[in-house]
Design an enzyme around this catalytic site. Structure first.
Site, mmCIF file in Angstrom:
data_model
loop_
_atom_site.group_PDB
_atom_site.id
_atom_site.type_symbol
_atom_site.label_atom_id
_atom_site.label_comp_id
_atom_site.label_asym_id
_atom_site.label_seq_id
_atom_site.Cartn_x
_atom_site.Cartn_y
_atom_site.Cartn_z
ATOM 1 C CB SER A 102 -0.911 0.010 1.222
ATOM 2 O OG SER A 102 -1.633 1.205 1.240
ATOM 3 C CB SER A 121 -3.034 4.408 1.823
ATOM 4 O OG SER A 121 -3.804 3.880 0.779
ATOM 5 C CE LYS A 169 -11.162 -1.922 -0.960
ATOM 6 N NZ LYS A 169 -10.752 -1.426 -2.243
ATOM 7 C CG ASN A 210 -13.036 2.921 -0.389
ATOM 8 O OD1 ASN A 210 -14.149 3.442 -0.292
ATOM 9 N ND2 ASN A 210 -12.008 3.532 -0.925
ATOM 10 C CG ASP A 247 -12.337 1.505 -3.859
ATOM 11 O OD1 ASP A 247 -11.337 2.220 -3.676
ATOM 12 O OD2 ASP A 247 -12.485 0.389 -3.331
ATOM 13 N N GLY A 265 -12.162 -10.841 -11.804
ATOM 14 C CA GLY A 265 -12.297 -10.807 -10.342
ATOM 15 C C GLY A 265 -13.691 -10.354 -9.955
ATOM 16 N N GLY A 281 -14.432 -9.378 -6.452
ATOM 17 C CA GLY A 281 -14.359 -8.933 -5.056
ATOM 18 C C GLY A 281 -14.889 -7.523 -4.868
ATOM 19 C CE1 TYR A 325 -0.421 1.410 -4.393
ATOM 20 C CE2 TYR A 325 -2.744 1.074 -4.870
ATOM 21 C CZ TYR A 325 -1.699 1.148 -3.965
ATOM 22 O OH TYR A 325 -1.940 0.940 -2.630
ATOM 23 N N GLY A 356 -3.476 1.576 -11.484
ATOM 24 C CA GLY A 356 -4.485 2.081 -10.551
ATOM 25 C C GLY A 356 -4.065 3.300 -9.748
HETATM 26 P P1 NAP Z 1 -10.610 -8.934 -3.052
HETATM 27 O O1 NAP Z 1 -11.894 -8.532 -2.436
HETATM 28 O O2 NAP Z 1 -9.682 -9.811 -2.337
HETATM 29 O O3 NAP Z 1 -11.071 -9.597 -4.451
HETATM 30 C C1 NAP Z 1 -10.293 -9.847 -5.508
HETATM 31 C C2 NAP Z 1 -10.983 -10.882 -6.423
HETATM 32 O O4 NAP Z 1 -9.969 -11.344 -7.280
HETATM 33 C C3 NAP Z 1 -11.537 -12.073 -5.697
HETATM 34 O O5 NAP Z 1 -12.883 -11.882 -5.364
HETATM 35 C C4 NAP Z 1 -11.320 -13.203 -6.677
HETATM 36 O O6 NAP Z 1 -12.449 -13.367 -7.532
HETATM 37 C C5 NAP Z 1 -10.133 -12.733 -7.503
HETATM 38 N N1 NAP Z 1 -8.901 -13.406 -7.058
HETATM 39 C C6 NAP Z 1 -8.329 -13.401 -5.838
HETATM 40 N N2 NAP Z 1 -7.218 -14.142 -5.826
HETATM 41 C C7 NAP Z 1 -7.098 -14.658 -7.076
HETATM 42 C C8 NAP Z 1 -6.156 -15.549 -7.694
HETATM 43 N N3 NAP Z 1 -5.129 -16.057 -7.012
HETATM 44 N N4 NAP Z 1 -6.360 -15.855 -8.998
HETATM 45 C C9 NAP Z 1 -7.406 -15.347 -9.689
HETATM 46 N N5 NAP Z 1 -8.316 -14.519 -9.139
HETATM 47 C C10 NAP Z 1 -8.160 -14.184 -7.857
HETATM 48 O O7 NAP Z 1 -9.763 -7.678 -3.479
HETATM 49 P P2 NAP Z 1 -10.293 -6.259 -3.933
HETATM 50 O O8 NAP Z 1 -10.440 -5.390 -2.751
HETATM 51 O O9 NAP Z 1 -11.448 -6.469 -4.830
HETATM 52 O O10 NAP Z 1 -9.018 -5.692 -4.752
HETATM 53 C C11 NAP Z 1 -8.630 -6.282 -5.977
HETATM 54 C C12 NAP Z 1 -7.384 -5.578 -6.513
HETATM 55 O O11 NAP Z 1 -7.665 -4.207 -6.786
HETATM 56 C C13 NAP Z 1 -6.206 -5.572 -5.539
HETATM 57 O O12 NAP Z 1 -5.016 -5.731 -6.250
HETATM 58 C C14 NAP Z 1 -6.266 -4.186 -4.916
HETATM 59 O O13 NAP Z 1 -5.020 -3.734 -4.454
HETATM 60 C C15 NAP Z 1 -6.723 -3.374 -6.127
HETATM 61 N N6 NAP Z 1 -7.400 -2.129 -5.737
HETATM 62 C C16 NAP Z 1 -6.830 -0.952 -6.085
HETATM 63 C C17 NAP Z 1 -7.456 0.246 -5.777
HETATM 64 C C18 NAP Z 1 -6.825 1.545 -6.178
HETATM 65 O O14 NAP Z 1 -7.170 2.579 -5.596
HETATM 66 N N7 NAP Z 1 -5.981 1.557 -7.182
HETATM 67 C C19 NAP Z 1 -8.671 0.234 -5.093
HETATM 68 C C20 NAP Z 1 -9.224 -0.996 -4.764
HETATM 69 C C21 NAP Z 1 -8.580 -2.180 -5.087
HETATM 70 P P3 NAP Z 1 -12.963 -14.852 -7.860
HETATM 71 O O15 NAP Z 1 -12.913 -15.603 -6.573
HETATM 72 O O16 NAP Z 1 -14.353 -14.652 -8.355
HETATM 73 O O17 NAP Z 1 -12.049 -15.413 -8.881
#
Ligand code: NAP
Length: 260
Positions: free
Chosen positions: A14, A16, A63, A84, A100, A130, A132, A220, A241
């Site tokens: 992170s 942040s 989240k 978030n 977000d 994904g 999530g 990012y 990101g």
């Molecule tokens: P999360 O709730 O953990 O969900 C990510 C999703 O990705 C899961 O629901 C899963 O979907 C899939 N996944 C997880 N591990 C995996 C693996 N090993 N292989 C394939 N798919 C996988 O995370 P999130 O909060 O949604 O965040 C997702 C990403 O976005 C992270 O990298 C986070 O850092 C980034 N993000 C960035 C920002 C920003 O401001 N730039 C904001 C938010 C999030 P399935 O189980 O359906 O496959």
């Protein structure tokens, strides 16, 4: 003294804290933005009390699971089902928000503005990898752009929120070359490729993605992910990101200043 923080399970990736430390210095404010790695989100109230937090951000994987622990939730965050940003009022009242959405909207708009391609159709095709918390915000924003949305999951079991919102769901094996060929916007909303596992990338056929598309990675760190490199190799416009991170942090800052 303003006390803020980030709650998640692993926070090595992170930026942040860096963003908010810069903000405190620029505004001449005495403030602290600390990292709280929790094994269980139920610990969050103890953290708020012990550290007298004014507000905090929430990241992977909490989240969605933070929602039942809140006292109040902003209607948009409730509708999306992901939070978030949390403000703390009267020392213990937790109110959840989703910034977000603002972050991804800014990232998408800047990509559309910079890219030579403008969606040819009034209904652009979007693929979100994904399902999530972040994918929920991405899908919400893309729906406001009138996109035809398919979410890709490792699972073949249908997810209720996807069906309820009227989006499509497919597994990676169902993500055909034809779908990828017709995709205008593809978003990596999985953690695949994030520091320290920078060699990972979502398992899709990158050869099928067309140069007219926009590929956005919510990650990012690193600045250029393997997903972005693979898309770039096919002439696709890519962005990471960082813009999303900056805008969601700005919006969280406004909420904390208005509500605490
Ligand atoms: P999360 O709730 O953990 O969900 C990510 C999703 O990705 C899961 O629901 C899963 O979907 C899939 N996944 C997880 N591990 C995996 C693996 N090993 N292989 C394939 N798919 C996988 O995370 P999130 O909060 O949604 O965040 C997702 C990403 O976005 C992270 O990298 C986070 O850092 C980034 N993000 C960035 C920002 C920003 O401001 N730039 C904001 C938010 C999030 P399935 O189980 O359906 O496959």
């Amino acid at each position: 003294m303003i006390r803020l923080g980030l709650v998640g399970r692993k926070l090595g990736h992170s930026y942040s804290r860096f963003l908010f430390t810069e903000k405190f210095a620029a505004l001449g404010i005495e403030g602290e933005y600390a990292m709280y790695e929790l094994e269980n989100i139920k610990e969050v109230r103890d953290i708020v009390r012990q550290h007298r937090l004014n507000g905090f951000n929430v990241t992977i994987p909490y989240k969605e699971s933070i929602i039942p622990l809140l006292d109040r939730i902003d209607p948009k965050a409730r509708a999306i089902g992901a939070v978030n940003t949390v403000s703390v009022s009267d020392d213990t009242t937790l109110t959840g928000y989703n910034t977000d959405i603002d972050g991804f909207d800014a990232l998408l708009n800047s990509a559309i503005a910079k890219h030579w391609y403008r969606p040819r159709k009034s209904t652009p095709s979007a693929v979100i990898l994904g399902t999530g918390g972040a994918a929920k915000s991405v899908a919400y924003v893309l729906s406001l752009h009138n996109a035809d949305i398919t979410l890709i999951s490792r699972s073949t079991s249908p997810l209720g929120w996807i069906k309820k919102a009227g989006y499509k769901q497919a597994s990676y094996s169902e993500l055909t070359d034809s779908i990828l060929y017709h995709t205008d916007i593809i978003v990596n909303a999985t953690p695949l490729g994030m520091y320290p596992d920078t060699d990972a990338a979502p398992p899709i056929n990158y050869d099928a993605i067309q140069p007219h598309s926009i590929a956005l990675d919510l990650i990012y760190n690193p600045q250029e992910t393997k997903f972005m490199k693979l898309c770039l190799a096919h002439g696709v416009y890519t962005a990471n990101g960082m813009r999303m991170l900056e805008v969601q942090a700005e919006e969280a800052w406004k909420i904390w200043n208005d509500t605490t």
